[in-house]
Scaffold this motif. Sequence first.
Motif, mmCIF file in Angstrom:
data_model
loop_
_atom_site.group_PDB
_atom_site.id
_atom_site.type_symbol
_atom_site.label_atom_id
_atom_site.label_comp_id
_atom_site.label_asym_id
_atom_site.label_seq_id
_atom_site.Cartn_x
_atom_site.Cartn_y
_atom_site.Cartn_z
ATOM 1 N N GLU A 809 0.871 -1.207 0.007
ATOM 2 C CA GLU A 809 0.181 -0.164 -0.014
ATOM 3 C C GLU A 809 0.874 1.156 0.026
ATOM 4 O O GLU A 809 0.623 2.157 -0.756
ATOM 5 C CB GLU A 809 -0.927 -0.114 1.137
ATOM 6 N N LEU A 810 1.637 1.312 0.843
ATOM 7 C CA LEU A 810 2.679 2.498 0.754
ATOM 8 C C LEU A 810 3.483 2.637 -0.550
ATOM 9 O O LEU A 810 3.810 3.705 -0.972
ATOM 10 C CB LEU A 810 3.641 2.080 1.949
ATOM 11 N N SER A 812 2.252 1.734 -3.698
ATOM 12 C CA SER A 812 1.316 2.376 -4.533
ATOM 13 C C SER A 812 1.200 4.118 -4.088
ATOM 14 O O SER A 812 1.132 4.789 -5.035
ATOM 15 C CB SER A 812 0.069 1.447 -4.341
ATOM 16 N N LEU A 813 0.968 4.325 -2.801
ATOM 17 C CA LEU A 813 0.902 5.647 -2.590
ATOM 18 C C LEU A 813 1.937 6.493 -2.801
ATOM 19 O O LEU A 813 2.014 7.723 -3.237
ATOM 20 C CB LEU A 813 0.614 5.905 -0.986
ATOM 21 N N SER A 814 3.269 5.812 -2.516
ATOM 22 C CA SER A 814 4.494 6.506 -3.039
ATOM 23 C C SER A 814 4.739 6.795 -4.673
ATOM 24 O O SER A 814 4.924 7.740 -5.118
ATOM 25 C CB SER A 814 5.431 5.463 -2.511
ATOM 26 N N TYR A 817 1.919 9.546 -5.359
ATOM 27 C CA TYR A 817 2.757 10.823 -5.058
ATOM 28 C C TYR A 817 3.788 11.259 -6.081
ATOM 29 O O TYR A 817 4.019 12.507 -6.297
ATOM 30 C CB TYR A 817 3.277 10.635 -3.711
#
Length: 916
Positions: A809-810, A812-814, A817
């Motif tokens: 998840e982190l 994909s968020l990265s 961003y």
Amino acid sequence: MKMDLMSGYKGVVGLLVGNENSSNEDRYVERLLDRISNGKLPEDRRNAITELQAVVSESQAFQLAFGAMGIPTMLSVLKEERDDVEMVRGALETLVSALTPINHPKGSSNEVQPAMMNTDLLSREADCISLLLSLLEEDDFYVRYYTLQILTALLSNSRQRLQEAILTIPRGITRLMDMLMDREVIRNEALLLLTHLTREAEEIQKIVVFEGAFEKIFSIIREEGNSDGGVVVQDCLELLNNLLRSNASNQVLLRETVGLDSLILILRLRGSTFNFNQQKTINILSALETIKLLLKGGSDSDPGKDTNKQTNKTTLVQKKVFDHLLILGVESQWVPVSVRRAAMRCIGDLIAGDSKNCDLIASKVLGDEPQVEPALNSLLRILLRTSNMQEFIAADYIFKSFCEKNADGQSMLASTLIPQPYSVNHAFLEEDVNMSFGSMLLQSLTLGENGDLETCCRAASVLSHILKDNLQCKERVLQIEIEAAPMQSLGAPEPLMHRIVKYLAVASSMKSQDGKSSTSGNSYVQAIILKLLITWLTDCPSAVHCFLDARPHLTYLLELVTNLSETVCIRGFAAVVLGECVIYNKSTDSVKDAFAIVDAISQKIGLSSYFLKFEEMQKSLIFVNVGSSLAHKSFTRSSAASLEDIEDVDENDLSGKKNMDNPILSSILDSNFVNLVKNLETDIRTQIVDVYSRPKMKVAVVPAELEQRSGENDGEYIKRLKAFVEKQCSEIQDLVLRNATLAEDLAKTGSTLQPEQRACGGSDRVQIETLRRDLQEASKKLEMLTAEKAKVESEAKMYQNLAGKTEAELSSLSDAYNSLEQSNFQLENEVKALKREGHSIFPDVEAIKAEAREEALKESEGELNDLLVCLGQEQSRVEKLSARLLELGEDVDKLLEGIGDDAGAAEDAEDEEDDE
């Protein structure tokens, strides 16, 4: 049946003599017996019995022939011809000759002994004992004398049978006791007879005491000159000891009737020379044995033993027995060694478990002014300087008894342990007789620097008694530091414990090429020093810490345990010291904590081999026979002949046996120490299994470890979770490895012992069953640990999945961003580019606004003008309508009333709707 027995004895004659003349001897004896039984002339019968006695006393063949045929004839003479004193004498003398062994220099050890056969045959005759006892009432001296000799011979070979027979005869023992008041020769024979008769016969002992034995015994001793008397005094004391041995009631009677003054009088030395011959030595040893029996108090099964023992102690001390024992054992060095040893053992028995007597011995001083010295100092000097090992053991027993359950006495001795300068500490003992107890002991402990390991080990034995079960003394002695020799480059003081371990290593290294000790006694020097270390480390973590401060100590112990050239006892003691370094280890240093010690044992020795050291030690002769050499030996006429052999024990041959424990250790290692080692073994096994059953680093898995901390970003949180999971996996692998190693070692131990189980005895089977139970318990613990490991692995897998999901998840968020940052970056670049191209491209926003405002104003003004025009037109219409209405007669004001208000209300309603 009796005839068959006689014929059997008769048939042995040929085997005994082994020549053609054996039948002639049978016929000759038969003719003499016929003359005795059927002779008509009394003189001829007396001559025949005299001739028979002569041949029987000179030849075994005649003895055997007589036994088969002559015993019934002699008994018949004694029964039927009591009035003929000469015939009775002759019959009794012939029986004495038939029962007395004849020694042949060429005789074989397997040769038949006719005297013993005759003794057995006579004791089986009905009414024989009662007949002989009745003869004691005869007036003739020789009749009584020969009768006592016959009874004594019967007791020598058939004691139990004769004891049972005498108990059934009324006044039988009374007649024997009356002989003690007879003429000297009769009295002496009666003493021998009663001595044999009272051995291990409690009922006879009670009757003898009831007949006034104590008074008669001490009366005879006084008549003979007490300890200066001859063998009669020895016989009296032997009879006295038979009556007192394991018999509390007889001890009470002695104390309350005759008293103990006469016994103390025997121990008193007379004259200035104190001459000791062999008989006097035996007499005093017998009296010291009496003291020892009184200090035992009775048999172990007697419920009143302890009370009687304490009363005997109190009475003896009141009679000043300490003074006489100290003179015999300590102060008078010209006294034989055997007497000194026995006197010191009596001193040890007197102070054992008695705080008052311990204080009394501590207050005693010996010698004459001004050269007086405390008794304990004198005892220590003897212990350190004697050349006789048995005397050292006796002196050591005194210090053991003094320190046992006597914390105040231990502290008193420990308080004198003050280190001296190097020059004083290495002076010879002879140079200063005024040294304190502690200075003398510390000096001896450091004599290993001069190669005197034997004196060092003796001092170590005394120190072990001072430290036993006394944590305060252990901590105090730990602070003692010994000054190094001035010539050494590293001359810093070192702890006393380190110096003692150093001497232990020196003793181990002093081996010649053939494996034998190069100095006498090294085989027990190591064992005694190891005993000190075991006692010191017990229940004392500070001592363990001090011991492990020097890294070579652990290495040396590991080598000592595996050194096959050492004795089983030494290897076992070294294993115990290693185990104490585990169970009493409170160190937090990873280099020398309990886990490090267990790892070293596992790698250098192996757990199976390590545990086998305990089993080998428990089965050694030293442990099996512990305390056996302390058994007190009674002095009889037979043992007195070998007194010179036991006077000085030669210990030179004790240290020359390779890989054999020194017999001296069975005296040094008492039952209390053996029990301590056994208990330590159990604790050591349990603790080592516990060390292997838990990880080295304890990790507490708590939910807080899995939660994100405040101010912690996602990247740091993920890294911490990864480190936590990796740490748990490492601990799990370490735990699995330890469990596998433990199971393998225990399995090897079990498989090694299984073949022995089929051939072992009961005690071995008990040990093997104990090992099997230990193995089963370890297996159960292993199963529990395996289940815990599976649970931990499951949790770790769950945390790994959670960490992976969070990481995805982190990630994909990265990515999102990063794409936004790229778009923003592009737009900023476009804006910067447009700004660089100038105002031609961008219109003047303010001008456009002004123009739009002017146009809006113009448009609003036009619309307003149009509205005004419309209003003007409407006004003109209203006026025309009003005029027309007036013409028609209508009231215009009434018609217009309320029109404006409705419009206003409607407007207000619209405004409210707009507000809503």
